[in-house]
Each structure stands twice: as structure tokens, then as C-alpha cells.
Design a protein around this motif. Structure first.
Motif, mmCIF file in Angstrom:
data_model
loop_
_atom_site.group_PDB
_atom_site.id
_atom_site.type_symbol
_atom_site.label_atom_id
_atom_site.label_comp_id
_atom_site.label_asym_id
_atom_site.label_seq_id
_atom_site.Cartn_x
_atom_site.Cartn_y
_atom_site.Cartn_z
ATOM 1 N N ALA A 165 0.821 -1.215 0.000
ATOM 2 C CA ALA A 165 0.000 0.000 0.000
ATOM 3 C C ALA A 165 0.853 1.262 0.000
ATOM 4 C CB ALA A 165 -0.950 0.009 1.192
ATOM 5 N N ALA A 166 2.097 1.166 0.442
ATOM 6 C CA ALA A 166 2.975 2.331 0.450
ATOM 7 C C ALA A 166 3.268 2.817 -0.968
ATOM 8 C CB ALA A 166 4.282 2.007 1.177
ATOM 9 N N VAL A 167 3.044 1.952 -1.954
ATOM 10 C CA VAL A 167 3.235 2.362 -3.345
ATOM 11 C C VAL A 167 2.307 3.535 -3.661
ATOM 12 C CG1 VAL A 167 3.004 1.632 -5.770
ATOM 13 C CG2 VAL A 167 3.978 0.050 -4.083
ATOM 14 N N TRP A 168 1.107 3.514 -3.104
ATOM 15 C CA TRP A 168 0.137 4.567 -3.438
ATOM 16 C C TRP A 168 -0.241 5.474 -2.277
ATOM 17 C CZ3 TRP A 168 -1.069 -0.684 -4.298
ATOM 18 C CH2 TRP A 168 -1.911 -1.295 -3.356
ATOM 19 N N LYS A 169 0.082 5.132 -1.052
ATOM 20 C CA LYS A 169 -0.383 5.906 0.108
ATOM 21 C C LYS A 169 -0.094 7.399 0.027
ATOM 22 C CE LYS A 169 -0.634 2.628 3.875
ATOM 23 N NZ LYS A 169 0.153 1.981 4.913
ATOM 24 N N ASP A 170 1.114 7.777 -0.298
ATOM 25 C CA ASP A 170 1.468 9.191 -0.262
ATOM 26 C C ASP A 170 1.756 9.772 -1.649
ATOM 27 O OD1 ASP A 170 3.852 7.917 -0.782
ATOM 28 O OD2 ASP A 170 5.016 9.037 0.700
ATOM 29 N N ALA A 171 1.255 9.119 -2.678
ATOM 30 C CA ALA A 171 1.476 9.645 -4.035
ATOM 31 C C ALA A 171 0.809 11.007 -4.157
ATOM 32 C CB ALA A 171 0.919 8.681 -5.073
ATOM 33 N N GLY A 172 1.557 11.982 -4.599
ATOM 34 C CA GLY A 172 1.050 13.340 -4.678
ATOM 35 C C GLY A 172 0.176 13.612 -5.887
ATOM 36 N N SER A 173 0.263 12.751 -6.894
ATOM 37 C CA SER A 173 -0.540 12.943 -8.096
ATOM 38 C C SER A 173 -0.735 11.607 -8.805
ATOM 39 C CB SER A 173 0.170 13.915 -9.050
ATOM 40 O OG SER A 173 1.333 13.311 -9.599
ATOM 41 N N GLY A 174 -1.679 11.605 -9.722
ATOM 42 C CA GLY A 174 -1.902 10.423 -10.530
ATOM 43 C C GLY A 174 -0.683 10.075 -11.365
ATOM 44 N N THR A 175 0.000 11.096 -11.858
ATOM 45 C CA THR A 175 1.205 10.873 -12.661
ATOM 46 C C THR A 175 2.300 10.221 -11.832
ATOM 47 O OG1 THR A 175 0.645 12.779 -14.035
ATOM 48 C CG2 THR A 175 2.926 12.010 -14.117
ATOM 49 N N GLU A 176 2.490 10.707 -10.601
ATOM 50 C CA GLU A 176 3.496 10.124 -9.710
ATOM 51 C C GLU A 176 3.153 8.670 -9.402
ATOM 52 O OE1 GLU A 176 5.255 10.577 -5.161
ATOM 53 O OE2 GLU A 176 4.003 12.179 -5.976
ATOM 54 N N LEU A 177 1.880 8.408 -9.123
ATOM 55 C CA LEU A 177 1.456 7.038 -8.817
ATOM 56 C C LEU A 177 1.643 6.136 -10.029
ATOM 57 C CD1 LEU A 177 0.319 4.821 -7.093
ATOM 58 C CD2 LEU A 177 -1.968 5.808 -7.390
ATOM 59 N N LEU A 178 1.309 6.618 -11.198
ATOM 60 C CA LEU A 178 1.507 5.819 -12.413
ATOM 61 C C LEU A 178 2.990 5.479 -12.575
ATOM 62 C CD1 LEU A 178 0.347 4.526 -14.978
ATOM 63 C CD2 LEU A 178 0.714 6.722 -16.125
ATOM 64 N N CYS A 179 3.871 6.431 -12.339
ATOM 65 C CA CYS A 179 5.319 6.173 -12.431
ATOM 66 C C CYS A 179 5.747 5.104 -11.432
ATOM 67 C CB CYS A 179 6.108 7.457 -12.195
ATOM 68 S SG CYS A 179 6.003 8.618 -13.566
ATOM 69 N N ARG A 180 5.229 5.185 -10.211
ATOM 70 C CA ARG A 180 5.563 4.185 -9.194
ATOM 71 C C ARG A 180 5.097 2.792 -9.627
ATOM 72 N NH1 ARG A 180 4.024 6.783 -3.310
ATOM 73 N NH2 ARG A 180 5.303 8.653 -3.473
ATOM 74 N N LEU A 181 3.888 2.722 -10.172
ATOM 75 C CA LEU A 181 3.357 1.432 -10.604
ATOM 76 C C LEU A 181 4.174 0.870 -11.765
ATOM 77 C CD1 LEU A 181 -0.465 2.193 -10.341
ATOM 78 C CD2 LEU A 181 0.842 0.608 -8.887
ATOM 79 N N LYS A 182 4.568 1.714 -12.686
ATOM 80 C CA LYS A 182 5.359 1.261 -13.834
ATOM 81 C C LYS A 182 6.744 0.784 -13.422
ATOM 82 C CE LYS A 182 5.137 4.202 -17.310
ATOM 83 N NZ LYS A 182 4.806 5.338 -18.195
ATOM 84 N N GLU A 183 7.226 1.204 -12.269
ATOM 85 C CA GLU A 183 8.525 0.751 -11.766
ATOM 86 C C GLU A 183 8.450 -0.652 -11.169
ATOM 87 O OE1 GLU A 183 9.556 3.857 -9.021
ATOM 88 O OE2 GLU A 183 10.294 5.170 -10.619
ATOM 89 N N LEU A 184 7.247 -1.118 -10.853
ATOM 90 C CA LEU A 184 7.100 -2.447 -10.262
ATOM 91 C C LEU A 184 7.443 -3.528 -11.283
ATOM 92 C CD1 LEU A 184 3.674 -1.998 -8.409
ATOM 93 C CD2 LEU A 184 5.966 -1.899 -7.400
ATOM 94 N N PRO A 185 8.192 -4.542 -10.880
ATOM 95 C CA PRO A 185 8.488 -5.648 -11.801
ATOM 96 C C PRO A 185 7.198 -6.264 -12.345
ATOM 97 C CG PRO A 185 9.863 -5.805 -9.847
ATOM 98 C CD PRO A 185 8.843 -4.724 -9.580
ATOM 99 N N GLY A 186 7.146 -6.408 -13.663
ATOM 100 C CA GLY A 186 5.987 -7.028 -14.306
ATOM 101 C C GLY A 186 4.869 -6.064 -14.656
ATOM 102 N N PHE A 187 5.017 -4.790 -14.331
ATOM 103 C CA PHE A 187 3.979 -3.798 -14.608
ATOM 104 C C PHE A 187 4.423 -2.874 -15.739
ATOM 105 C CE2 PHE A 187 2.222 -5.360 -10.811
ATOM 106 C CZ PHE A 187 0.948 -4.871 -10.653
ATOM 107 N N GLY A 188 3.893 -3.116 -16.934
ATOM 108 C CA GLY A 188 4.120 -2.209 -18.046
ATOM 109 C C GLY A 188 3.117 -1.074 -17.984
ATOM 110 N N ALA A 189 3.103 -0.246 -19.000
ATOM 111 C CA ALA A 189 2.239 0.936 -19.012
ATOM 112 C C ALA A 189 0.757 0.585 -18.899
ATOM 113 C CB ALA A 189 2.495 1.753 -20.279
ATOM 114 N N GLN A 190 0.284 -0.372 -19.691
ATOM 115 C CA GLN A 190 -1.143 -0.715 -19.672
ATOM 116 C C GLN A 190 -1.556 -1.334 -18.342
ATOM 117 O OE1 GLN A 190 -2.398 -3.389 -22.800
ATOM 118 N NE2 GLN A 190 -4.548 -3.125 -22.306
#
Length: 193
Positions: A105-130
Motif C-alpha cells: 500500500a505504500a506504493v500509493w499511500k502518499d502519491a502526490g498525483s496520478g502521474t506520480e502514482l503511475l510512475c511508481r506502478l510502472k517501476e514495479l516488476p511485471g507492470f508495463g504501461a497498460q
């Protein structure tokens, strides 16, 4: 996070997805090349095979990768490609331990924007853009995670009232609409539209 999701279409598996951020991430990771219900039931199956009520990133990261892949390969297999998906889940959990102290949950808890959260998610192994955009939409539409600009960052998956992905499934009726949309997209792609 304590909501009811309807992605596995199995009460116990859906309950786990709704209360466990790591289970939701793992389900999303598994959601490729298999039916959605199979993918999102995977975290529950893994937890049961580990003798637990939840998934723990520290425990999975500490697991021997080959043994963890074997755990996913036991009949019935958690995924069509249990060995490679076992390695991806293991890598995801190692990443979460290294960067978020094992707290998914820390991946999204303090994300300041949707763009920042999307970047964090894309950094996760196995998570491409879609996959990242789809999960971002799921977080916003069903799990109450709504940093500023999250709909825009999620692209078409963030659209209100759409039925294009797991983010839009809240029961059997919406599942049927998402499946119909995917069939339309497949048919359009096949016909060259």
C-alpha cells in the motif's frame, strides 16, 4: 483497504483482494494470458498453499525462487505459466521489500498525483504501461485511492462509466459488459479497424 472486490468471482478470494494490497497487486500481475477470474484467485491460492490468511512480501521475498515457482506449479497451477509468474511475483515482493519495506500500500499511500502514482506502478516488476494504468484505475474506482489527476494518468481505463477492464468490474453484469467490450476490441483489431 477493506472493500469487496468481485474479480475472482469467489467470495474468499475476493475478500482477500479487498483487504490485502499485496494480494491485489499480485492478482493484477497474474492477469495476463489467463482468464481474469483465474488470475485474481491466484493470491488466495498462494496464501493457502503457504499456510497463511494473507500474502506477506517479506516472506515471499525470502522464499527460494525455485521453491516458490514449485508452489505455484502444484496442481492446479496458479497460472498457465507458473514458473515464470512465480519468478515475477518473487521479484515484485523483493522490490516491495527493498523500496517500500514490504508494504504494498505504500506504493500509493502518499502519491502526490496520478502521474506520480503511475510512475511508481510502472517501476514495479511485471507492470508495463497498460497494466499500471489499469491498476491505477482500479485503485481509484474501487479502492478509494484518488490522488489529483488519477483519471487522466489512468488514460482510457480511468474514464467514468466505462467497461473496459478489471477496474470496472463490480459484479456479474459489469463483468459481462467488460467481456463484451474486449470482444469488440478483438474483432476490430482482427478486421483491421
Amino acid at each position: 483497504m477493506d472493500v469487496t472486490l468481485h474479480l475472482a468471482q469467489q467470495p474468499e478470494a475476493d475478500e482477500l483482494l479487498g483487504r490485502s494490497p499485496l494480494a491485489a497487486l499480485v492478482g493484477m500481475l497474474l492477469d495476463q494470458q489467463v482468464p481474469m477470474e483465474w488470475a485474481f484467485a491466484g493470491p488466495y491460492t498462494i496464501a493457502r498453499r503457504m499456510g497463511a490468511d494473507d500474502l506477506d512480501a517479506h516472506e515471499i521475498a525470502a522464499y527460494d525462487p525455485e521453491k516458490f515457482a514449485e508452489l505455484l506449479s502444484a496442481k492446479p497451477a496458479v497460472h498457465r505459466h507458473p514458473g515464470s509468474m512465480g519468478k515475477r511475483i518473487h521479484q515484485l515482493c523483493q522490490y516491495l521489500v527493498e523500496h517500500y519495506d514490504g508494504d504494498a500500500a505504500a506504493v500509493w499511500k502518499d502519491a502526490g498525483s496520478g502521474t506520480e502514482l503511475l510512475c511508481r506502478l510502472k517501476e514495479l516488476p511485471g507492470f508495463g504501461a497498460q497494466k499500471a494504468q489499469t491498476f491505477l484505475a482500479l485503485l481509484g474506482k474501487q479502492l478509494g485511492v484518488a490522488p489529483k489527476g488519477r483519471r487522466e494518468a489512468a488514460g482510457p481505463y480511468g474514464e467514468a462509466g466505462s467497461f473496459r477492464s478489471v477496474a470496472d468490474i463490480t459484479g456479474p453484469e459489469s463483468l459481462a459488459k467488460v467481456r463484451a467490450h474486449k470482444q469488440e476490441m478483438k474483432a476490430a483489431k482482427a478486421s483491421g479497424r
